[in-house]
Design an enzyme around this catalytic site. Structure first.
Site, PDB file in Angstrom:
ATOM      1  CB  CYS A 184      34.144   5.246   0.891  1.00  0.00           C
ATOM      2  SG  CYS A 184      35.500   4.192   0.380  1.00  0.00           S
ATOM      3  CD  GLU A 215      -0.768  -7.930   8.010  1.00  0.00           C
ATOM      4  OE1 GLU A 215      -1.112  -8.201   6.842  1.00  0.00           O
ATOM      5  OE2 GLU A 215       0.232  -7.245   8.284  1.00  0.00           O
ATOM      6  CG  LEU A 260      -1.944  -1.045   1.376  1.00  0.00           C
ATOM      7  CD1 LEU A 260      -2.522  -1.062   2.783  1.00  0.00           C
ATOM      8  CD2 LEU A 260      -3.050  -0.783   0.367  1.00  0.00           C
ATOM      9  CD  GLU A 285     -10.331  -3.693   5.672  1.00  0.00           C
ATOM     10  OE1 GLU A 285      -9.177  -4.161   5.710  1.00  0.00           O
ATOM     11  OE2 GLU A 285     -11.158  -4.003   4.801  1.00  0.00           O
ATOM     12  NE  ARG A 311       3.628  -7.720  -0.320  1.00  0.00           N
ATOM     13  CZ  ARG A 311       4.717  -7.089  -0.753  1.00  0.00           C
ATOM     14  NH1 ARG A 311       5.887  -7.378  -0.239  1.00  0.00           N
ATOM     15  NH2 ARG A 311       4.647  -6.193  -1.697  1.00  0.00           N
ATOM     16  CE  LYS A 351      -0.108  -0.712   6.286  1.00  0.00           C
ATOM     17  NZ  LYS A 351       1.018  -1.256   7.001  1.00  0.00           N
ATOM     18  CE  LYS A 365      -8.119  -2.955   2.561  1.00  0.00           C
ATOM     19  NZ  LYS A 365      -8.242  -4.318   3.080  1.00  0.00           N
ATOM     20  CB  CYS A 376      35.869   0.487  -0.020  1.00  0.00           C
ATOM     21  SG  CYS A 376      35.196   0.539   1.643  1.00  0.00           S
ATOM     22  CB  CYS A 430      38.892   0.961   2.751  1.00  0.00           C
ATOM     23  SG  CYS A 430      38.385   2.495   1.973  1.00  0.00           S
TER      24      CYS A 430
HETATM   25  S1  IVH Z   1      -4.989  -4.560   2.193  1.00  0.00           S
HETATM   26  C1  IVH Z   1      -2.491  -4.128  -1.844  1.00  0.00           C
HETATM   27  N1  IVH Z   1      -5.759  -4.385   4.654  1.00  0.00           N
HETATM   28  O1  IVH Z   1      -0.259  -3.855   5.103  1.00  0.00           O
HETATM   29  C2  IVH Z   1      -2.262  -4.535  -0.463  1.00  0.00           C
HETATM   30  N2  IVH Z   1      -3.443  -4.697   4.244  1.00  0.00           N
HETATM   31  O2  IVH Z   1       1.518  -2.277   2.961  1.00  0.00           O
HETATM   32  C3  IVH Z   1      -3.543  -5.026   0.107  1.00  0.00           C
HETATM   33  N3  IVH Z   1      -2.075  -4.869   6.240  1.00  0.00           N
HETATM   34  O3  IVH Z   1       1.006  -6.211   2.858  1.00  0.00           O
HETATM   35  C4  IVH Z   1      -3.448  -5.085   1.533  1.00  0.00           C
HETATM   36  N4  IVH Z   1      -3.707  -4.645   7.684  1.00  0.00           N
HETATM   37  O4  IVH Z   1       0.399  -7.023   5.162  1.00  0.00           O
HETATM   38  C5  IVH Z   1      -4.707  -4.540   3.833  1.00  0.00           C
HETATM   39  N5  IVH Z   1      -6.612  -4.233   6.782  1.00  0.00           N
HETATM   40  C6  IVH Z   1      -5.571  -4.394   5.976  1.00  0.00           C
HETATM   41  C7  IVH Z   1      -4.248  -4.568   6.458  1.00  0.00           C
HETATM   42  C8  IVH Z   1      -3.210  -4.715   5.543  1.00  0.00           C
HETATM   43  C9  IVH Z   1      -2.407  -4.826   7.537  1.00  0.00           C
HETATM   44  C10 IVH Z   1      -0.699  -5.023   5.718  1.00  0.00           C
HETATM   45  C11 IVH Z   1      -0.552  -6.107   4.681  1.00  0.00           C
HETATM   46  C12 IVH Z   1       0.018  -5.449   3.475  1.00  0.00           C
HETATM   47  C13 IVH Z   1       0.571  -4.185   4.030  1.00  0.00           C
HETATM   48  C14 IVH Z   1       0.459  -3.120   2.967  1.00  0.00           C
END
Ligand code: IVH
Length: 675
Positions: free
Chosen positions: A424, A173, A84, A115, A138, A117, A288, A429, A409
């Site tokens: 450098c 996740e 993201l 949502e 991943r 993160k 999203k 080196c 070095c």
């Molecule tokens: S959507 C296109 N939803 O954040 C990526 N990601 O930098 C779609 N993550 O790799 C991911 N909570 O590991 C999504 N509610 C959530 C999330 C989430 C954590 C992590 C996920 C992803 C990273 C994105």
């Protein structure tokens, strides 16, 4: 208990355990205690041991972890696992929203699902006919590691979907709760093992453990946030979250459907205010676009979807004492200052090192050894020193003097006007070389297992390696002579090196560590210039014509190939049998025909009736490719008289060997008169 009773009990227990699991992880409404659950599970495990034939294929007993896995096969993702884009301010989010609206039709309504993160590790789960078939990390986004046996131990991952017959891919996740993380580190400490820096690292490490029983004991968690139902793009993301729950996946309850940015910001504020109350780490929220049709129309860049965006929480700050300023030499010679601190906990991690960025920053912020400093850490970023707590300083050391010589070095550092740190520029080196070798062997580069910091350190210090090409000249004997490297590990390393010879050209290109050439740029370059030769001959203008390649990258690529050492390096790599050209796409270039079509051939020893060059030409005319050293990707070795180590290597790797007579025979079969 007789067979029939055992069968009945096993079925009942399996069903009950699945149900309890679902209540616990998905409904958050357990009906029995953890202890009771463990007792039922133990009973099932016991019965299945006694009546192995009666165990159901997706038995909850499999969650306790089966046999250890020795490797994790690489699997390509059906659709890339992107990441993201991050935003750190409301303005960033407003700009994102404007971009989204501009890309859609005028006046079209846009809703967002927001949502949490979660700061964990993404995992892809493949279900076929309602059953968990595969779990894949991943990895680099294009391909990851299969960790199915480990994923099965995660209680929140359904082994069987609650609607039979469904085939789908689910992503979400995996994470560890803060409590489980603290307990784990306590156990690590007691056992004298290294501590994990944060819950995310321990989660990633746990998923790659070889023993699923240990994985089971670490109690990983999971929240699902994405589902692909055979390419169906109808409906909304919000509905998909419902589908996920219906199928038996836990979905984080903290999410909101927002009609506009005002609601998004309100949700963000509520989450940030209560983040410390959550039993796991979150580093922001994810926005999203709700409509899947709009998502589809917005598409994605090579890195991330244009329809989603992470909005990070503000970084957390703590104070600590600066004990030392250490200087690190990067692989391109930049010298970066690193702060060594008294350990402190911030944003869930123990921090002992923080970046000081560069010489300019140290001077501007007047940071001196011994100062009390403010350190800031946001989820996945490197902790940094923000400022000195001036009011706390009584006596101070003198201003920090940036050295004039390279710490690795000793050659004089050069300060270019436009750069913020000295550099450098000594091509020999050792400090730079070590970093280049580490980069070369990295997971997304050549992925050479066993070539870690300790080995690299010795290889460079003992002058066994002066560039990455030398790696391929190392043998077991030399490596076994290194400290803390047993014969077996030396053999494994030689095998790992061997395997890496077959890595595709774009990976090699990335591994070379050309300034500004990351893995995506490397792929782009390799698609347009499918061989090192073509790339080497490309002018800056030609490079810049490629989409996504700007003047800075173009200049850097040109500079790399203009260096004298590069020619020699490429020669070594070619000789070692590395892939200096992209494999032609099967559809575009049909495999040449001929008796050696598609084969990689090594010619060694003295031939009687012809020279090795002549033999090579014949092989190539017959569709083969001649390389100079034997590896796992070699298909055939033509061995003449006095063939030495290459023949031995071929035997060891069980590569087919032909003598001169056999070679003639093959050509004759092809209807050629033969040499
Ligand atoms: S959507 C296109 N939803 O954040 C990526 N990601 O930098 C779609 N993550 O790799 C991911 N909570 O590991 C999504 N509610 C959530 C999330 C989430 C954590 C992590 C996920 C992803 C990273 C994105």
């Amino acid at each position: 208990m007789n067979d029939a009773q055992a069968r009945e009990r096993i079925e009942q227990l399996s069903k009950d355990l699945d149900e309890h699991n679902h209540r616990y992880h998905v409904l958050a409404d357990p009906a029995i205690s953890d202890l009771e659950y463990d007792r039922l599970l133990a009973e099932l495990v016991g019965l299945e041991k006694e009546w192995p034939d009666l165990a159901l294929p997706d038995s909850p007993a499999r969650r306790v972890g089966g046999e250890p896995t020795s490797d994790f096969p690489t699997v390509a993702h059906a659709t890339p696992m992107l990441s993201l884009d991050n935003s750190y301010s409301r303005e960033d989010v407003v700009a994102f929203d404007e971009r989204v609206r501009r890309a859609l039709d005028e006046g079209e309504a846009v809703e967002y699902v927001v949502e949490l993160k979660i700061d964990g590790v993404a995992l892809s789960l493949i279900y076929e006919d309602g059953r968990l078939l595969r779990a894949v990390t991943r990895g680099d986004g294009v391909q990851g590691d299969e960790v199915t046996n480990n994923a099965r131990t995660i209680g929140a991952v359904p082994l069987r979907l609650r609607e039979p017959g469904v085939s789908c891919e689910v992503r979400g996740e995996v994470f560890m709760t803060s409590g489980d993380f603290t307990d784990l580190n306590k156990r690590q400490q007691e056992a004298g093992r290294p501590l994990f820096a944060n819950p995310r690292n321990s989660t990633a490490g746990t998923l790659k453990l070889q023993d699923p029983k240990v994985v089971a004991s670490r109690r990983l968690r999971f929240f699902a946030y994405w589902i692909d139902l055979a390419g169906d793009r109808c409906g909304t993301h919000h509905e998909r979250l419902d589908t996920l729950r219906r199928l038996g996946f836990p979905v984080n309850p903290k999410h909101a459907l927002c009609a506009g940015l005002e609601e998004v910001f309100a949700f963000y504020d509520r989450c940030e205010a209560s983040r410390d109350e959550l039993p796991y780490e979150v580093d922001g929220v994810v926005l999203k676009v709700n409509s899947l049709d709009q998502q589809e129309r917005l598409g994605s860049t090579s890195k991330s979807p244009r329809s989603a965006m992470a909005f990070k929480f503000a970084a957390q700050q703590v104070r600590s004492r600066l004990r030392e300023i250490r200087l690190q030499v990067g692989r391109t010679g930049t010298i970066s200052p690193v702060a060594v601190l008294d350990p402190v906990t911030v944003a869930g991690s123990t921090v002992q090192r923080a970046t000081l960025h560069n010489a300019d920053e140290i001077e501007r912020k007047d940071i001196r050894v011994g100062d009390l400093v403010v350190i800031e850490k946001g989820g996945d970023v490197i902790p940094k020193v923000v400022r000195v707590v001036m009011e706390e300083q009584r006596t101070r050391s003198g201003p920090f003097q940036f050295p004039e010589e390279c710490p690795a070095c000793g050659s004089p550092l050069v300060r270019y006007e436009e750069e913020v740190s000295p550099r450098c520029v000594n091509p020999a080196c050792k400090g730079q070389l070590k970093r280049r070798l580490e980069h070369f062997s990295g997971r997304n580069a050549m992925d050479i297992e066993g070539l870690g910091t300790a080995v690299v350190e010795q290889l460079v210090e003992k002058e066994l390696v002066t560039d990455v090409g030398d790696l391929y000249r190392l043998d077991v004997e030399t490596l076994a002579g290194l400290e803390r490297l047993a014969e077996k590990s030396a053999e494994n390393l030689v095998n790992a090196l061997d395997q890496s010879r077959g890595r595709p050209f774009d990976r090699l290109l990335f591994a070379l560590g050309i300034l500004h050439v990351g893995s995506t740029v490397a792929r782009t370059l390799a698609a347009r210039f499918p061989s090192a030769e073509q790339l080497r001959e490309a002018t800056v203008e030609e490079l810049e014509e490629v989409e996504e390649i700007g003047p800075v990258i173009a200049r850097s690529v040109r500079d790399f190939f203009d260096q004298e050492a590069s020619g020699a390096l490429l020669g070594k790599l070619r000789e070692a049998g590395l892939q200096l050209a992209a494999e032609p796409a099967a559809a575009e270039e049909p495999a040449a025909d001929g008796v050696f079509a598609g084969l990689t051939v090594v010619i060694t020893g003295t031939l009687e009736g012809l020279t090795r060059d002549q033999a090579g030409t014949l092989v190539e005319e017959q569709g083969g490719r001649v390389v100079s050293s034997v590896s796992r990707s070699t298909d055939l070795v033509l061995a003449g008289d006095k063939a030495g180590s290459k023949l031995a290597r071929a035997r060891e790797l069980e590569v087919e060997v032909l003598d001169e007579e056999g070679f003639r025979q093959r050509l004759k079969e092809a209807g050629l008169p033969g040499p």
